[in-house]
Design an enzyme around this catalytic site. Structure first.
Site, PDB file in Angstrom:
ATOM      1  N   SER A  63       0.841  -1.214   0.000  1.00  0.00           N
ATOM      2  CA  SER A  63       0.000   0.000   0.000  1.00  0.00           C
ATOM      3  C   SER A  63       0.865   1.248   0.000  1.00  0.00           C
ATOM      4  CB  SER A  63      -0.931   0.011   1.220  1.00  0.00           C
ATOM      5  OG  SER A  63      -1.744   1.168   1.220  1.00  0.00           O
ATOM      6  N   LYS A 155      -9.081   4.199  -0.207  1.00  0.00           N
ATOM      7  CA  LYS A 155      -9.584   4.763   1.049  1.00  0.00           C
ATOM      8  C   LYS A 155     -11.067   5.136   0.997  1.00  0.00           C
ATOM      9  CE  LYS A 155      -5.530   4.871   3.234  1.00  0.00           C
ATOM     10  NZ  LYS A 155      -5.217   4.196   4.496  1.00  0.00           N
ATOM     11  N   SER A 306       3.450  -0.038   4.981  1.00  0.00           N
ATOM     12  CA  SER A 306       3.769   1.318   5.438  1.00  0.00           C
ATOM     13  C   SER A 306       2.563   2.236   5.276  1.00  0.00           C
ATOM     14  CB  SER A 306       4.951   1.883   4.638  1.00  0.00           C
ATOM     15  OG  SER A 306       4.558   2.168   3.297  1.00  0.00           O
ATOM     16  N   ASP A 307       1.678   1.917   4.332  1.00  0.00           N
ATOM     17  CA  ASP A 307       0.553   2.800   3.962  1.00  0.00           C
ATOM     18  C   ASP A 307       1.061   4.225   3.733  1.00  0.00           C
ATOM     19  OD1 ASP A 307      -2.144   2.947   3.294  1.00  0.00           O
ATOM     20  OD2 ASP A 307      -2.717   3.734   5.235  1.00  0.00           O
ATOM     21  N   HIS A 308       2.166   4.301   3.032  1.00  0.00           N
ATOM     22  CA  HIS A 308       2.882   5.551   2.757  1.00  0.00           C
ATOM     23  C   HIS A 308       1.984   6.523   1.987  1.00  0.00           C
ATOM     24  CE1 HIS A 308       6.560   7.886   1.790  1.00  0.00           C
ATOM     25  NE2 HIS A 308       6.058   8.006   0.561  1.00  0.00           N
TER      26      HIS A 308
END
Length: 418
Positions: A63, A155, A306-308
């Site tokens: 992600s 999201k 990390s959902d960077h």
């Protein structure tokens, strides 16, 4: 380029012969040519000697968000890939969070081409619905043929349950992976942080755990009815772990992930109204963090991410209520995970998950293409803005002590190190 790694400790629990052994590794024309206790550097070979050098197969992140196209001021694809590489990641899955969003095969081709000559393998997700509006399915089959590894309105929850049902039924015929973000908008309302003692004390509107869990229950019922493959990204509550564990026991084809910051940060950090802690899903309680960590250890949670999410300063340095959601986390991912888990578990978490997306897993073996991460697991340091490679600087881990630092990667015949 030929490369010789000197005195590298190999971390690869799947290879009992080499696991935790110190070896020289010779790479010729992008492939592993030799692994031995001592190798003399041939001519025209770049020799790499680094402090406490450790090597694993390349790290994987499921992600990642950049900005291009549309939000280049947040992050371009080129700099995002550089950030991923120098943070130790050889393979990344790109969320469809740009503008315009990628909802056609030509959009997927654009993203693939933008990363073609770079040192990191970029796998794009396509939008599940046209323009991510949640009304009608996008060109799913065509996007998968163009290289999309899943379908996700980034999201954004799927508000229409029948749309999710149809998506699962349709994609089952070509083994497509459908994402469903775990949030019920009507329950969440105008909430922006976890509903609880902290939100009440700070006067911030809360998002109850129910908003996540109710959506997960709905999605699992639909999956059981429709079939197909479902991925629930970035869960954040204790009960979400239990719900997914029960679904897996029933044999449902479901996977899930958790963002690293949801493992370690609790909503108590919000006391100073620092918008770097404003993330989606929101930071929850100590009980939730413990349950998520246990879910990772037990294998209920399939992989960590990390959902960077780069956000430019104009959308972060404002009132907490109005700030955008998201934190950058690529640069700090290893150092945070290694504070929670031992080294072998940390590397396992950073390398697992490819099979869910039909991505081939690399091997540390003679004759194999070199896809390696170079790192020092023992270095302790304070994470400052100097460590940030991303264009945006919105990190929730600034001034935190980390343990472990990536040097970079060897991948696609390229050496990319700090």
């Amino acid at each position: 380029m030929n490369i010789l790694l000197k005195s590298a400790t190999i971390v690869d629990s799947s290879n009992k012969e080499l696991h935790l052994k110190k070896r020289d590794i010779l790479i010729k024309n992008g492939s592993i040519s030799s692994i031995a206790s001592k190798i003399d550097a041939p001519t025209n070979t770049k020799e790499i000697k680094l402090k406490n050098l450790h090597v694993s197969i390349g790290w994987f992140d499921s992600s990642i968000s950049f900005g291009e196209p549309g939000y280049e001021e947040r992050e371009t694809i080129a700099n995002g890939i550089t950030t991923a590489a120098k943070s130790g990641f050889t393979d990344i899955i790109l969320n469809p969070s740009s503008t315009p969003v990628p909802d056609s095969s030509s959009d997927i081709v654009f993203l693939k081409n933008a990363a073609q000559d770079k040192g990191v393998n970029l796998y794009p997700l396509g939008c599940l619905t046209n323009n991510a509006e949640g009304e009608s399915l996008a060109e799913l089959f065509d996007m998968q043929n163009a290289g999309a590894v899943g379908f996700y309105d980034a999201k954004l929850p799927i508000n229409n349950p029948n749309l999710l049902k149809i998506a699962l039924q349709y994609t089952e015929s070509f083994e497509g992976l459908v994402y469903s973000f775990p949030l019920d908008n009507k329950i969440a309302g105008k909430g922006i942080v976890n509903e609880g003692i902290v939100s009440t004390k700070l006067g911030l509107k809360g998002i109850p755990a129910l908003a996540e869990e109710l959506q997960i229950v709905r999605d699992l019922f639909i999956l059981e009815y429709a079939g197909g493959k479902l991925h629930i990204p970035t869960i954040s509550t204790a009960n979400a772990v239990k719900l997914i564990a029960d679904a897996k026991k029933k044999g449902l084809n479901v996977s899930c992930s958790v963002a690293i910051h949801n493992l370690i940060l609790e909503d108590t950090v919000l006391n100073d109204f620092d918008s770097n802690y404003k993330v989606m899903p929101p930071l929850r309680t100590s009980k939730d963090c413990k349950a998520l960590i246990k879910g990772v250890k037990d294998g209920v949670i399939d992989f960590v991410t990390s959902d960077h999410t780069p956000i430019n300063i104009e959308n972060k340095k404002i009132e907490f209520d109005n700030a955008d959601y998201g934190t950058i986390s690529l640069e700090s991912a290893f150092g945070i995970l290694h504070k929670i888990f031992d080294l072998e578990t940390t590397i396992s978490l950073l390398t697992k998950g490819r099979n869910r997306f039909k991505i081939k897993e690399p091997k540390i073996k003679i004759g194999e293409i070199a896809s390696l991460t170079l790192f020092n697991p023992q270095e302790k340091y304070i994470f400052t803005k100097d460590e940030i490679i991303s264009t945006s600087k919105n990190s929730a881990f600034l001034e935190k002590e980390l343990q472990g630092k990536a040097y970079g990667i060897i991948n696609k015949t390229q050496l990319l190190i700090k």
